[in-house]
Motif scaffolding. Sequence first.
Motif, mmCIF file in Angstrom:
data_model
loop_
_atom_site.group_PDB
_atom_site.id
_atom_site.type_symbol
_atom_site.label_atom_id
_atom_site.label_comp_id
_atom_site.label_asym_id
_atom_site.label_seq_id
_atom_site.Cartn_x
_atom_site.Cartn_y
_atom_site.Cartn_z
ATOM 1 N N ILE A 56 0.616 -1.072 0.088
ATOM 2 C CA ILE A 56 0.016 -0.157 0.266
ATOM 3 C C ILE A 56 0.842 1.152 -0.012
ATOM 4 N N LEU A 57 0.234 2.266 -0.713
ATOM 5 C CA LEU A 57 0.827 3.476 -1.035
ATOM 6 C C LEU A 57 0.185 4.333 -0.306
ATOM 7 N N THR A 58 0.371 5.225 0.315
ATOM 8 C CA THR A 58 -0.523 6.902 0.315
ATOM 9 C C THR A 58 0.122 8.082 0.299
ATOM 10 N N GLY A 59 -0.091 9.278 0.433
ATOM 11 C CA GLY A 59 0.387 10.036 0.816
ATOM 12 C C GLY A 59 0.070 11.627 0.907
ATOM 13 N N ASP A 60 0.771 12.244 1.389
ATOM 14 C CA ASP A 60 0.122 14.030 1.707
ATOM 15 C C ASP A 60 1.384 14.903 1.474
ATOM 16 N N ARG A 61 0.604 15.557 1.121
ATOM 17 C CA ARG A 61 1.473 17.161 0.519
ATOM 18 C C ARG A 61 1.777 18.006 2.217
ATOM 19 N N PRO A 62 2.542 18.035 2.737
ATOM 20 C CA PRO A 62 2.845 18.429 3.759
ATOM 21 C C PRO A 62 2.956 20.645 3.989
ATOM 22 N N ILE A 72 5.418 11.278 3.135
ATOM 23 C CA ILE A 72 5.419 12.660 3.159
ATOM 24 C C ILE A 72 5.565 13.991 1.714
ATOM 25 N N ALA A 73 4.667 13.806 0.854
ATOM 26 C CA ALA A 73 4.813 14.358 -0.515
ATOM 27 C C ALA A 73 5.049 15.674 -0.436
ATOM 28 N N ASP A 74 6.962 15.963 0.154
ATOM 29 C CA ASP A 74 7.122 17.521 0.271
ATOM 30 C C ASP A 74 7.110 18.119 -1.483
ATOM 31 N N MET A 75 7.114 17.302 -2.246
ATOM 32 C CA MET A 75 7.991 18.000 -3.345
ATOM 33 C C MET A 75 7.157 18.436 -4.045
ATOM 34 N N GLN A 76 6.115 16.870 -3.900
ATOM 35 C CA GLN A 76 4.165 17.792 -4.680
ATOM 36 C C GLN A 76 3.983 19.236 -4.068
ATOM 37 N N ALA A 77 4.403 19.210 -2.497
ATOM 38 C CA ALA A 77 3.646 20.656 -1.960
ATOM 39 C C ALA A 77 4.532 21.168 -2.522
ATOM 40 N N ASP A 88 -11.424 12.274 -4.680
ATOM 41 C CA ASP A 88 -10.472 13.638 -5.303
ATOM 42 C C ASP A 88 -9.805 12.889 -6.174
ATOM 43 N N GLN A 89 -9.102 11.765 -5.543
ATOM 44 C CA GLN A 89 -7.222 11.332 -6.023
ATOM 45 C C GLN A 89 -7.743 10.548 -7.382
ATOM 46 N N LEU A 90 -9.082 9.425 -7.324
ATOM 47 C CA LEU A 90 -8.994 8.713 -8.401
ATOM 48 C C LEU A 90 -8.518 9.549 -10.122
ATOM 49 N N LEU A 135 -1.874 -1.123 -4.124
ATOM 50 C CA LEU A 135 -3.368 -0.899 -3.421
ATOM 51 C C LEU A 135 -2.851 0.934 -2.857
ATOM 52 N N VAL A 136 -3.910 2.388 -3.414
ATOM 53 C CA VAL A 136 -4.235 2.874 -2.831
ATOM 54 C C VAL A 136 -4.970 3.554 -2.462
ATOM 55 N N PRO A 137 -4.989 3.806 -0.944
ATOM 56 C CA PRO A 137 -6.024 3.602 -0.105
ATOM 57 C C PRO A 137 -6.315 6.062 0.190
ATOM 58 N N SER A 151 4.386 12.481 -11.327
ATOM 59 C CA SER A 151 5.317 12.745 -9.543
ATOM 60 C C SER A 151 4.384 11.720 -9.261
ATOM 61 N N GLN A 152 3.162 11.750 -8.657
ATOM 62 C CA GLN A 152 2.445 10.947 -8.364
ATOM 63 C C GLN A 152 2.261 9.086 -8.590
ATOM 64 N N ALA A 153 2.629 9.477 -10.348
ATOM 65 C CA ALA A 153 2.272 7.970 -10.293
ATOM 66 C C ALA A 153 4.457 7.170 -10.497
ATOM 67 N N ALA A 154 4.741 8.447 -9.394
ATOM 68 C CA ALA A 154 6.052 8.184 -10.039
ATOM 69 C C ALA A 154 6.521 7.941 -8.544
ATOM 70 N N ASP A 155 5.474 8.410 -7.437
ATOM 71 C CA ASP A 155 5.179 8.045 -5.970
ATOM 72 C C ASP A 155 4.907 6.433 -5.682
ATOM 73 N N ILE A 156 3.849 6.497 -6.924
ATOM 74 C CA ILE A 156 3.018 5.002 -6.456
ATOM 75 C C ILE A 156 3.808 3.355 -7.515
HETATM 76 N N1 TRP Z 1 -1.973 14.209 -3.932
HETATM 77 C C1 TRP Z 1 -2.156 13.703 -3.014
HETATM 78 C C2 TRP Z 1 -3.040 14.392 -2.139
HETATM 79 O O1 TRP Z 1 -3.478 16.018 -2.583
HETATM 80 C C3 TRP Z 1 -0.741 13.601 -2.207
HETATM 81 C C4 TRP Z 1 -0.649 12.250 -2.654
HETATM 82 C C5 TRP Z 1 0.808 12.695 -3.132
HETATM 83 C C6 TRP Z 1 -0.038 10.605 -2.275
HETATM 84 N N2 TRP Z 1 1.604 11.649 -3.403
HETATM 85 C C7 TRP Z 1 0.676 10.188 -3.076
HETATM 86 C C8 TRP Z 1 -1.519 10.182 -2.230
HETATM 87 C C9 TRP Z 1 0.960 9.322 -4.050
HETATM 88 C C10 TRP Z 1 -1.391 9.038 -2.312
HETATM 89 C C11 TRP Z 1 -0.828 8.215 -3.559
HETATM 90 O O2 TRP Z 1 -3.885 14.133 -1.487
#
Ligand code: TRP
Length: 333
Positions: free
Chosen positions: A5-11, A40-45, A151-153, A145-147, A133-138
């Motif tokens: 499982i991978l998920t993330g949040d922008r800090p 913790i998706a600091d680059m995305q933030a 809005d993230q679909l 699985l990505v919970p 970049s989020q595809a790269a994260d995953i």
């Molecule tokens: N885009 C997600 C959000 O704004 C945060 C996020 C970054 C994320 N990388 C991810 C979520 C990878 C799931 C998988 O909430």
Amino acid sequence: MKKVILTGDRPTGPLHLGHYVGSLQKRVELQQSYETYILIADMQALTDNAEHPEKVRDNIVEVALDYLAVGIDPKVATIVIQSLVPEIAELTMYYLNIVTVARLQRNPTVKTEMKQKGFGAHVPAGFLVYPVSQAADITAFGAHLVPVGEDQLPMIEQTREIVQDFARIYQPVLVEPEALVPKVPRLPGIDGQNKMSKSLGNAIYLSDPPDIVARKVKGMYTDPKHIHVDDPGTVEGNPVFSYLDAFDHDTDVVSAMKQHYRAGGLGDVTVKKRLIEVLEGFLEPIRRRRSEFAKDPAEIMRILREGTMKGRTAAGRTLANVRRAMHLDYYQD
Ligand code: TRP
């Protein structure tokens, strides 16, 4: 082998009730049965905070504390700081060549966010391509699985396309992920108009103290036609009831209150009083755990350092496979 499982949040701020209902709850529930990475998706933030790096920096620890406070267990789940895994950035560069600008401009989440932020033609290039970049994260972590919230679909959909295109052009070395969307509807903000979001200023944070929670609930939007206690009220789209649905375990009490509210005779003040109690019951232990962890910043850093190291190892494996599939393994080692 456990699935990943991978998920993330922008800090960009502390996490709120919407994050909990949308994703955190599922992560805590699943962390034992899946190999869990939390990014913790600091680059995305930074894609829309280029001028506020200090905000991103300060919130790394806040978000980590929120994770630990809600019950993410660093002994089983791996918390990773995105910018310290350069493999993700490298994967992003390769994926960018198999995604078109037109496709990115069609991503509904990006479209909405661009409108909300008023970017127009002056959208930062990094922001437009953040789904890649989020595809790269995953894919870096080989997530099955990505919970995520609804809005993230579109992000997961775009990731799946990249995985498929990569397989078609090169070799099928990436895992195609699936989204895991919670069954409960997403939590509206206290304004009742939009989803709960930091940038819209309509959030109740997991770290809000009791007086702030009470003040926010008292100021919550309800049914605007429910003026006098005896007026019949509407429950649908009334955020006070959405929150009770999400957090009040006593469903009998909630359905009785709904019935009473619809018939008239139940005041907003009474319903809100119930909600404040329910939220306090939920938030009090979270707050307590948060302040326990906050006492030991060195331990938080140790957890982040260790998690990030483990994350790099996993991402490095994926990157090696990707480079090989793309015939970039020049030294063959
Ligand atoms: N885009 C997600 C959000 O704004 C945060 C996020 C970054 C994320 N990388 C991810 C979520 C990878 C799931 C998988 O909430």
